[in-house]
Design a protein around this motif. Structure first.
Motif, PDB file in Angstrom:
ATOM      1  N   ARG A   1      -2.105  18.709  -3.619  1.00 48.36           N
ATOM      2  CA  ARG A   1      -1.378  18.061  -4.710  1.00 48.36           C
ATOM      3  C   ARG A   1      -2.214  16.948  -5.310  1.00 48.36           C
TER       4      ARG A   1
ATOM      5  N   ASN B   1      -1.657  14.197  -8.540  1.00 49.08           N
ATOM      6  CA  ASN B   1      -0.839  13.662  -9.632  1.00 49.08           C
ATOM      7  C   ASN B   1       0.348  14.562  -9.937  1.00 49.08           C
ATOM      8  N   GLY B   2       1.002  15.042  -8.882  1.00 48.49           N
ATOM      9  CA  GLY B   2       2.192  15.869  -9.050  1.00 48.49           C
ATOM     10  C   GLY B   2       1.915  17.309  -9.416  1.00 48.49           C
TER      11      GLY B   2
ATOM     12  N   THR C   1      -0.090  21.013  -8.413  1.00 42.03           N
ATOM     13  CA  THR C   1      -0.690  21.764  -7.315  1.00 42.03           C
ATOM     14  C   THR C   1      -1.991  22.404  -7.785  1.00 42.03           C
TER      15      THR C   1
ATOM     16  N   THR D   1       8.371  18.897  -0.908  1.00 35.29           N
ATOM     17  CA  THR D   1       7.214  18.287  -1.569  1.00 35.29           C
ATOM     18  C   THR D   1       7.385  16.784  -1.756  1.00 35.29           C
ATOM     19  N   LEU D   2       8.623  16.302  -1.857  1.00 35.92           N
ATOM     20  CA  LEU D   2       8.836  14.856  -1.990  1.00 35.92           C
ATOM     21  C   LEU D   2       8.382  14.125  -0.736  1.00 35.92           C
TER      22      LEU D   2
ATOM     23  N   ASP E   1       4.641  13.900  -0.966  1.00 32.75           N
ATOM     24  CA  ASP E   1       4.238  12.816  -1.861  1.00 32.75           C
ATOM     25  C   ASP E   1       4.408  11.462  -1.182  1.00 32.75           C
TER      26      ASP E   1
ATOM     27  N   HIS F   1       1.585  11.114   1.244  1.00 35.94           N
ATOM     28  CA  HIS F   1       0.282  11.446   0.662  1.00 35.94           C
ATOM     29  C   HIS F   1      -0.413  12.570   1.436  1.00 35.94           C
TER      30      HIS F   1
END
Length: 479
Positions: A255, A257-258, A260, A312-313, A316, A319
């Motif tokens: 990932r 910057n949001g 894939t 995915t959150l 994020d 990281h």
């Protein structure tokens, strides 16, 4: 009375000139001082005859002592020429904003003032009007300091980028970074260029498909699509490059910057058997639940804290580039500074099955700490735990070992007995005491770390290690 010939401006100057002749010096400086911070009356020899300070904040600087002294003797050496130019009636052009000078002060910083001078015909004095520039100087200093800090941070980022880019370029393993949407090459190291380029030219910006033989492009496209939605690396063997050489590839998603994107690791098929021994085996027994649509960071573990699924959150939040780097690891990996918190949480879950609003501290893969709240549920049928992790923007009360000396210290410890092993309680309490002692030493020495290490009986290197361990590297003494 109507002005002659309609010259209203000339009449205005005549009135002002008459007014200055009729007012005494005290009235003049008081009148001018309505729009100034300091007003001086300076005679033709440059001697200060009167000082008026409408700005009472300047009283502590004892500017009234300038009376009877040459004005040029009351400023710093680099300001003398400006005073002489300002008082010289023969000077044709004066700066529109006046002359910025500094008054030297003992045991204080120089006082910055912007002076402008005005003299009128027949008057024995020159009116010197000053504006206080301390706030502007402070703002300028803060701006310069901020600019220097930004430049230092930028240099660090540039150095870090140079290090990683150098490591990427000189690596002997062929690596290609691919835009997941456009499927064009974002970056490629020298090994990848040598393996895929037909003419030795750079391949950055070119479609990935063009790097391979026509008959394998569809298989490559399917592999890229699978890798974008698969937590495991996708492995393709027997691909033919545009140079008509047979290669094998591993495709991983990450990932950025949001978005894939993908990393392709390539090697000649002649080395496939050697590489096969280093390929990660797909992990079995993963949860099949879909967490992607949930609006918060969610992670699922087994009863021992081993991660089996995450959305995915959560990636994020910590990281993590791919789910493959999360699944199979213990959730305590991201609560390394709050291991006791997790043990308390899982102990409570075994009794209560549902826990809400549990506060802790999450440590991401970049070693950054963040306060979070956890809501958890234990599913006995599946022997799994679902954790919803919400970042906190304000400091929240944490369930942790209390610092020594607080009134309810004993109650805080007793609430953890039976849920946390005694050796962990002892270790954590010793860490708390050690941190408090280090903070006290830094407070007593006004952040003199060499002296703090001496009074703590530590070497300077040992103190710095402990500062890093307790997150006190940027500690500042309490005022």
């Amino acid at each position: 009375m109507k002005p002659p010939n309609g010259h209203s401006e000339a009449t205005g100057f005549m009135v002002a000139d008459h007014l200055f002749h009729t007012l005494d010096p005290d009235s003049i400086v008081a009148l001018v001082g309505l729009g100034a911070d300091i007003v001086l009356l300076v005679d033709d020899s440059g001697t200060v005859s009167k000082v008026h300070l409408p700005n009472k904040d300047l009283a502590e600087y004892r500017l009234s002592d300038m009376v009877g002294k040459q004005l040029q003797d009351c400023v710093t050496i680099e300001s003398v020429a400006k005073i002489n130019s300002m008082l010289n009636k023969g000077t044709a052009n004066h700066p529109a904003r006046g002359y910025q000078v500094n008054h030297p002060l003992s045991k204080k910083n120089d006082l910055p003032i912007i002076y402008s001078a005005f003299s009128y015909k027949g008057s024995p004095f020159t009116i010197v009007v000053g504006r206080d520039m301390r706030q502007q100087m402070m703002d300028q200093q803060r701006l310069v300091q901020t600019q220097m800090e930004l430049e230092a941070d930028y240099r660090e980022l540039q150095e870090a980028e140079t290090r990683y880019r150098t490591a990427f370029k000189i690596a002997t393993t062929a690596s290609v970074m691919v835009d997941g949407e456009k499927r064009t090459v974002l970056e490629a190291n020298a090994a990848a260029t040598a393996l895929l380029s037909t003419n030795g030219n750079a391949i950055v910006g070119k479609p990935l498909r063009e790097m391979f033989h026509k008959q394998d492009r569809d298989r490559l496209g399917d592999g890229v699509s699978e890798a974008r939605h698969n937590p495991d690396p996708v492995q393709l063997d027997g691909l033919k490059s545009a140079k008509n050489e047979e290669v094998s590839a591993t495709i991983r998603a990450y990932r950025e910057n949001g978005i894939t994107n993908l990393i392709l690791t390539l090697w000649p098929s002649s080395a496939t058997e050697e590489t096969q021994r280093h390929r990660p085996e797909p992990q079995k027994g993963r949860a099949t639940i879909d967490l992607a649509d949930l609006p918060e960071a969610v992670v699922q573990t087994d009863a021992d804290g081993k991660v089996t699924a995450a959305n995915t959150l959560f990636l994020d939040l910590i990281h993590a580039p791919t789910l493959n780097q999360v699944v199979g690891r213990n959730i305590a990996t991201w609560f390394i500074n709050a291991a006791i918190d997790l043990r308390v949480l899982y102990s409570r879950l075994s009794d209560e099955h549902v826990v809400r609003g549990f506060s802790s501290t999450l440590t991401d893969n970049l070693s950054g700490d963040r306060a979070v709240q956890i809501s958890a549920r234990l599913s006995q049928e599946q022997a799994s735990v679902q954790l919803v992790i919400t970042p906190q923007t304000t400091t929240v009360e944490r369930l942790t070992i209390p610092s020594p000396g607080v009134p309810d210290q004993a109650e805080g410890f007793s609430s953890l007995v039976g849920k946390v092993p005694l050796k962990d309680l002892m270790r954590e309490s010793l860490d708390v005491i050690e941190k408090i002692c280090i903070e006290a030493a830094l407070d007593q020495t006004n952040n003199n770390r060499a002296y703090a290490a001496e009074i703590l009986g530590l070497s300077r290197q040992s103190l710095y290690i402990k500062l890093r361990r307790h997150g006190l590297e940027d500690y500042r003494p309490r005022s």
